[in-house]
Design a protein around this motif. Structure first.
Motif, PDB file in Angstrom:
ATOM      1  N   ASN A  53       0.830  -1.207   0.000  1.00 29.63           N
ATOM      2  CA  ASN A  53       0.000   0.000   0.000  1.00 29.63           C
ATOM      3  C   ASN A  53       0.866   1.260   0.000  1.00 29.63           C
ATOM      4  O   ASN A  53       0.601   2.231  -0.721  1.00 29.63           O
ATOM      5  N   LEU A  54       1.963   1.231   0.794  1.00 33.58           N
ATOM      6  CA  LEU A  54       2.872   2.384   0.820  1.00 33.58           C
ATOM      7  C   LEU A  54       3.610   2.533  -0.504  1.00 33.58           C
ATOM      8  O   LEU A  54       3.838   3.652  -0.987  1.00 33.58           O
ATOM      9  N   ARG A  59       4.848   5.579  -5.356  1.00 34.27           N
ATOM     10  CA  ARG A  59       5.063   5.630  -6.807  1.00 34.27           C
ATOM     11  C   ARG A  59       4.142   6.656  -7.462  1.00 34.27           C
ATOM     12  O   ARG A  59       4.546   7.395  -8.368  1.00 34.27           O
ATOM     13  N   GLY A  60       2.910   6.676  -7.006  1.00 32.55           N
ATOM     14  CA  GLY A  60       1.982   7.653  -7.568  1.00 32.55           C
ATOM     15  C   GLY A  60       2.414   9.085  -7.281  1.00 32.55           C
ATOM     16  O   GLY A  60       2.292   9.976  -8.144  1.00 32.55           O
ATOM     17  N   TRP A  61       2.925   9.289  -6.067  1.00 29.76           N
ATOM     18  CA  TRP A  61       3.341  10.662  -5.721  1.00 29.76           C
ATOM     19  C   TRP A  61       4.623  11.059  -6.461  1.00 29.76           C
ATOM     20  O   TRP A  61       4.754  12.196  -6.924  1.00 29.76           O
ATOM     21  N   ILE A 126       9.932   5.587  -7.150  1.00 30.83           N
ATOM     22  CA  ILE A 126      10.913   6.337  -7.946  1.00 30.83           C
ATOM     23  C   ILE A 126      10.378   6.524  -9.365  1.00 30.83           C
ATOM     24  O   ILE A 126       9.835   5.570  -9.950  1.00 30.83           O
ATOM     25  N   VAL A 127      10.544   7.729  -9.905  1.00 33.29           N
ATOM     26  CA  VAL A 127      10.251   8.018 -11.308  1.00 33.29           C
ATOM     27  C   VAL A 127      11.416   8.832 -11.866  1.00 33.29           C
ATOM     28  O   VAL A 127      11.870   9.800 -11.242  1.00 33.29           O
ATOM     29  N   MET A 128      11.927   8.413 -13.033  1.00 29.86           N
ATOM     30  CA  MET A 128      13.004   9.147 -13.715  1.00 29.86           C
ATOM     31  C   MET A 128      12.398  10.117 -14.731  1.00 29.86           C
ATOM     32  O   MET A 128      11.497   9.757 -15.471  1.00 29.86           O
ATOM     33  N   SER A 129      12.893  11.322 -14.742  1.00 30.45           N
ATOM     34  CA  SER A 129      12.447  12.311 -15.730  1.00 30.45           C
ATOM     35  C   SER A 129      13.635  13.192 -16.118  1.00 30.45           C
ATOM     36  O   SER A 129      14.187  13.890 -15.249  1.00 30.45           O
ATOM     37  N   TYR A 134      13.114  11.293  -9.101  1.00 34.28           N
ATOM     38  CA  TYR A 134      12.128  11.836  -8.162  1.00 34.28           C
ATOM     39  C   TYR A 134      11.738  10.673  -7.236  1.00 34.28           C
ATOM     40  O   TYR A 134      11.274   9.626  -7.712  1.00 34.28           O
ATOM     41  N   VAL A 135      11.937  10.834  -5.949  1.00 36.93           N
ATOM     42  CA  VAL A 135      11.724   9.746  -5.002  1.00 36.93           C
ATOM     43  C   VAL A 135      10.792  10.191  -3.887  1.00 36.93           C
ATOM     44  O   VAL A 135      10.848  11.331  -3.419  1.00 36.93           O
ATOM     45  N   SER A 136       9.950   9.260  -3.491  1.00 36.55           N
ATOM     46  CA  SER A 136       9.082   9.443  -2.321  1.00 36.55           C
ATOM     47  C   SER A 136       9.307   8.246  -1.412  1.00 36.55           C
ATOM     48  O   SER A 136       9.203   7.081  -1.846  1.00 36.55           O
TER      49      SER A 136
END
Length: 242
Positions: A53-54, A59-61, A126-129, A134-136
């Motif tokens: 759930n976390l 990932r969404g954030w 994590i999302v790469m752009s 970008y990490v939460s």
């Protein structure tokens, strides 16, 4: 019980890291978890358990921050379906996993989330752009399990029944038996029974009596003529009557 949330931001400029650095998001998420747990174990704290759930929330954030090109905190309770008691969040942007983790450790407030003994679960997104990570990092403490309510049912005590015992009747006194004389011998006498008489022969009914035989009477003597004397006497008597 009160619920607590902590949100801490770390922003690290891309210029601090080599331009050629890139991240494989899934393996880099696992690298963040490993580094956080290594830090906690070194401090005598239990490792955090990855919570799906976390991870989904993180990932969404991270995707939202990457799309906006900046970092900010989420509303921590949004999307959390677990029965949580305490939540925390670290967000950052930078060029590598090692650099971002080092920046979190160097920041006192981010470091508090990493080594908070209350937290038991973690989720990394994590999302790469454009070469930027970008990490939460999401942290959670669950509500303590509710102890089952124990209902004590008093034992049902059966009413005590005192048996009523009637006094035993006095034993009857033995009655002295009369002295018995020697038994008198009994003799059975068989009386001969005469055989049954043969059935009587059927006697025909008697014949009606014969009519009595009438014997004709003897003819009477013819009457005699009265004597002269009798006639004279009768004449005299008639004279007296007249």
């Amino acid at each position: 019980m009160r619920k607590v949330v902590f949100g801490l931001i770390v922003a690290i400029g891309v210029s601090l890291f080599p331009a050629g650095a890139h991240a494989d998001t899934v393996s880099d998420e696992a690298s963040f978890v490993a580094k956080i747990n290594d830090l906690r174990i070194s401090k005598g704290l239990p490792a955090l358990e990855v919570n799906a759930n976390l991870v989904s929330k993180a990932r969404g954030w991270a995707a939202g921050m990457a799309a906006a090109g900046r970092i900010w905190h989420s509303t921590l309770s949004d999307g959390i379906t677990a029965d949580w008691q305490k939540l925390g969040e670290n967000v950052g942007m930078g060029g590598s996993v090692d650099g971002l983790h080092a920046a979190f450790v160097a920041s006192p407030h981010h470091y508090e989330n990493l080594v908070d003994p209350d937290f038991g679960y973690v989720g990394i997104g994590i999302v790469m752009s454009s070469g930027t990570i970008y990490v939460s990092e999401m942290f959670m403490k669950l509500m303590p399990a509710k102890a089952p309510v124990s209902v004590t049912v008093p034992p049902v005590t059966a009413p005590r029944v005192t048996p009523t015992t009637a006094p035993k009747p006095p034993a009857p006194k033995p009655v002295p038996r009369p002295l018995r004389s020697a038994p008198t011998p009994v003799v059975a006498i068989q009386v001969p029974v005469p055989p049954p008489a043969p059935p009587a022969a059927v006697t025909p009914p008697p014949a009606p009596p014969a009519a009595p035989e009438v014997t004709p009477a003897a003819p009477a003597d013819p009457p005699r003529a009265p004597s002269a004397l009798l006639v004279s006497v009768l004449e005299r008597l008639r004279s007296f009557d007249s």
